[in-house]
Enzyme design. Structure first.
Site, PDB file in Angstrom:
ATOM      1  N   ASP A   1       0.829  -1.216   0.000  1.00  0.00           N
ATOM      2  CA  ASP A   1       0.000   0.000   0.000  1.00  0.00           C
ATOM      3  C   ASP A   1       0.860   1.261   0.000  1.00  0.00           C
ATOM      4  OD1 ASP A   1      -2.021  -1.938   0.524  1.00  0.00           O
ATOM      5  OD2 ASP A   1      -1.771  -1.656   2.674  1.00  0.00           O
TER       6      ASP A   1
ATOM      7  N   GLU B   1     -11.171  -1.030  -3.691  1.00  0.00           N
ATOM      8  CA  GLU B   1     -10.495  -0.422  -2.546  1.00  0.00           C
ATOM      9  C   GLU B   1      -9.347   0.464  -3.011  1.00  0.00           C
ATOM     10  OE1 GLU B   1      -8.886  -3.573  -0.148  1.00  0.00           O
ATOM     11  OE2 GLU B   1      -7.331  -4.072  -1.603  1.00  0.00           O
TER      12      GLU B   1
END
Length: 317
Positions: free
Chosen positions: A38, A201
């Site tokens: 991420d 997401e």
């Protein structure tokens, strides 16, 4: 124990001997990839800062001058004791807000969205009030967007009907969500996203030629078919329309599990995208950070694409 130590010494010596020497006979040490899931990159004061998911007890930070070689800071940017939660520190994004002379970190902790501040991009970041932005609901992947008129918005994932992406206006403190404005942006709706499970997401929003672009990831991060798509809108609140040729990134250059991206402008004014991939085709963790170029076409509604050679950042010693 002695034999073990001898073995380790021999391994290190063999590694050094095998490294290529330059003309001055200086030893070139082995290079290791940056292990961040991420990932997010911020350019501040001519230095690149990278943050991401990796540590069990907080958020790490790395610095670089050229996007290729990185150094890991000796201290965590965010420490467990400075956050409301004691586990699962994920998906940090950091922004310098000039009007407040502060750095703001938006991150997930124990599957709740949080924001912490610091006087330095290296931290320590801390929450003024140790509580999530939405205390009564699990959410992750909060991402700040400030429009050209100065109005702030927060994009994030909600756990309803799988994971889907929502937006809300923020108060001027850039922390408090105006819950009455919470609006759904996108959910799983294209065939490529339906491998497993129901996931949209990792939103990131930018504005290009009066059009709003949201990159997002589809499928589980555990899936080799994790990938990146995008949607467009005429307003930060939507409605959002997904690009009909998504995904724009999925299994590039033999990488698998490519996703959870963010964009930034480099020192030369070039737009870049940073994302992670699985460690290798057989192992997810630790995930590795990659960087590529972003291009917009000259169409009436510009098409976004990922171009150029994919950069694999390494640790510099």
């Amino acid at each position: 124990m002695k034999s073990y130590n001898l073995l380790m010494i021999l391994v290190v010596l063999a590694s050094l001997i095998s490294c290529k020497n330059n003309e001055k006979n200086e030893i070139v040490l082995p290079k290791y990839p940056v292990t961040l899931g991420d990932p997010f990159i911020m350019l501040y004061d001519n230095v690149y800062y990278a943050y991401g998911t990796n540590a069990d007890d907080g958020i790490e930070v790395y610095t670089s001058d050229d996007l290729l070689s990185w150094k890991k800071a000796s201290n965590l940017a965010l420490r467990k004791q400075d956050s409301w939660a004691d586990r699962w520190y994920w998906a940090p994004e950091v922004y310098y807000i000039k009007e407040k002379n502060k750095f703001f970190m938006y991150y997930s902790a124990d599957e709740h969205i949080c924001v912490a501040t610091s006087d330095s991009p290296l931290g320590p970041f801390a929450q003024d009030v140790k509580e999530p932005q939405l205390a009564d609901e699990k959410c992750i992947d909060n991402s700040l967007f400030i429009d050209s008129d100065g109005k702030p918005y927060l994009y994030f994932d909600r756990f309803n009907d799988g994971l889907n992406i929502w937006v809300a206006e923020l108060e001027d403190d850039l922390k408090t969500i105006r819950q009455s404005t919470m609006t759904k942006c996108i959910n799983v709706s294209q065939p490529w996203e339906e491998v497993w499970p129901r996931v949209n997401e990792g939103p990131y929003v930018l504005k290009h030629k009066e059009k709003y672009y949201m990159t997002y990831s589809g499928n589980s991060y555990e899936s080799p078919f994790y990938g990146i798509g995008y949607a467009t809108a005429d307003s930060p609140m939507g409605p959002w329309t997904k690009y009909d040729k998504n995904p724009i990134v999925q299994k590039p250059d033999s990488l698998v599990g490519t996703g959870h991206s963010a964009m930034f402008t480099d020192k030369n004014g070039k737009l870049r995208i940073v994302f992670h991939a699985h460690n290798n085709p057989n192992n997810i963790h630790p995930r590795l950070m990659y960087i590529a170029d972003v291009r917009f076409s000259d169409d009436a509604v510009p098409v976004m694409s990922i171009t150029g050679e994919i950069i694999k950042p390494v640790i510099a010693y």
